[in-house]
Design a protein around this motif. Sequence first.
Motif, short mmCIF file in Angstrom:
data_model
loop_
_atom_site.label_atom_id
_atom_site.label_comp_id
_atom_site.label_asym_id
_atom_site.label_seq_id
_atom_site.Cartn_x
_atom_site.Cartn_y
_atom_site.Cartn_z
N ILE A 144 0.86 -1.18 0.00
CA ILE A 144 0.00 0.00 0.00
C ILE A 144 0.90 1.24 0.00
CG2 ILE A 144 -2.04 -1.07 1.03
CD1 ILE A 144 -1.20 -0.05 3.71
N CYS A 145 0.35 2.35 -0.39
CA CYS A 145 1.14 3.55 -0.62
C CYS A 145 0.29 4.74 -0.19
CB CYS A 145 1.46 3.63 -2.12
SG CYS A 145 2.48 5.04 -2.59
N SER A 146 0.82 5.51 0.79
CA SER A 146 0.02 6.59 1.34
C SER A 146 0.91 7.76 1.79
CB SER A 146 -0.79 6.07 2.54
OG SER A 146 -1.54 7.11 3.12
N LEU A 173 4.18 -0.31 3.60
CA LEU A 173 3.49 0.98 3.49
C LEU A 173 4.49 2.00 2.94
CD1 LEU A 173 1.28 3.09 4.07
CD2 LEU A 173 2.00 3.08 6.47
N ASP A 174 4.30 2.42 1.71
CA ASP A 174 5.21 3.36 1.06
C ASP A 174 4.80 4.79 1.40
OD1 ASP A 174 6.81 4.87 -0.65
OD2 ASP A 174 6.61 3.47 -2.33
N GLU A 175 5.67 5.47 2.14
CA GLU A 175 5.39 6.85 2.56
C GLU A 175 6.32 7.84 1.85
OE1 GLU A 175 3.60 6.30 7.09
OE2 GLU A 175 5.69 6.93 6.89
N ILE A 211 20.89 11.31 -5.61
CA ILE A 211 21.87 10.50 -4.86
C ILE A 211 21.41 9.07 -4.66
CG2 ILE A 211 22.68 12.58 -3.68
CD1 ILE A 211 21.55 11.49 -1.05
N ARG A 212 20.16 8.76 -5.00
CA ARG A 212 19.58 7.42 -4.87
C ARG A 212 19.71 6.91 -3.44
NH1 ARG A 212 16.36 7.52 -6.73
NH2 ARG A 212 15.91 5.35 -7.11
N LEU A 213 18.85 7.38 -2.58
CA LEU A 213 18.86 6.89 -1.20
C LEU A 213 17.43 6.71 -0.71
CD1 LEU A 213 20.80 6.04 1.05
CD2 LEU A 213 20.61 8.35 1.99
#
Length: 342
Positions: A144-146, A173-175, A211-213
């Motif tokens: 899920i992504c919120s 959970l993608d924040e 910077i890909r972090l």
Amino acid sequence: MEIENLLRENIRKLQPYSCARDEFKGEASVYLDANENPYNEPFNRYPDPLQLKVKKQISLIKGVHVKNIFLGNGSDEAIDLLYRAFCEPRVDNVVAIEPTYGMYRVSAEINDIEYRKVLLGDNFDFSALKLLDKANENTKLIWICSPNNPTGNSLNRDEIHKLLYWFRGIVVLDEAYIDFASEESFSKYLPQYPNLVILQTFSKAWGNAGIRLGMAFASSEIISVLNKIKYPYNINILTQKQALNALKNGEQVKEWVETILSERKNLIKALFQLRYVYYIYPSDANFVLVKVEDANALYQFLVNKSIIVRNRNTVMLCNNCVRITVGTPEENTILLGQLKKF
Ligand SMILES: *Cc1c(COP(=O)(O)O)cnc(C)c1O
């Protein structure tokens, strides 16, 4: 709930690579343990494999223990590692809301994992029960992504709690957009839910997509597994240095976010004036999803004016929608100037 029982057998049994900097931790004056070139400081040295300095700063800012933090080469790395840790190719499956961030599906396909979608409901909200209905005994992850991308809304918190409580696997959970949201992070519930993985990133509010972090916050059991299976030196020295600089800039980030939020408000107001704009979805992120009369035509018109937005016309439930990132006041003025001519 035992995290260990959810792991793939090969991962559970894995004896991880032991690098020179794992064996000796601390400060010394002469380093002759890693076959590095003794010249060309500081780039001759391998970076800290566990990025302790960076994690300590993140820990202070986010209120999450160092042992509950994983750092990856973008959120993309954490997404991929979660599949590799928990999902047996061609056996296990994952469930995700739809529409959402495209990498969850791409990474599933790369890892040969069945990806089950559950369409969002009215107002782009989700039902924990519907996701659980779609799951079976081989479902290891739920995505899920919120606030959600590309819809922009924050998901219902009670439903997220329900999902965490009832699901016998990992809930990711993608924040990524949490710094723009009116809702607070779920990070304070980490002690309560051993199956919760939260993803955050330096790519959005922190202004460091280059910077890909990416960060993952989770129980120490899950973090240990991710550390065990990542490339030993996954975060290079340049990235670690720049991350430390960025983390000192908390005040600057706050200002950026305030400006972006006030610009989002102005942008929405101005978009409402346009006759071909049918709907602007409520946004808790640094972008707005806009339903227009003809998204393809609008997209092409803007490209010809050297302005690029994201055409989401082919995404489920996003028919004739474009996703517009909130830019600087100058950029938004240029955009609105052209939109008035369409
Ligand atoms: C932009 C974005 C990310 C960021 O990914 P990185 O690999 O950290 O740059 C993660 N999740 C979502 C939903 C995003 O929109």
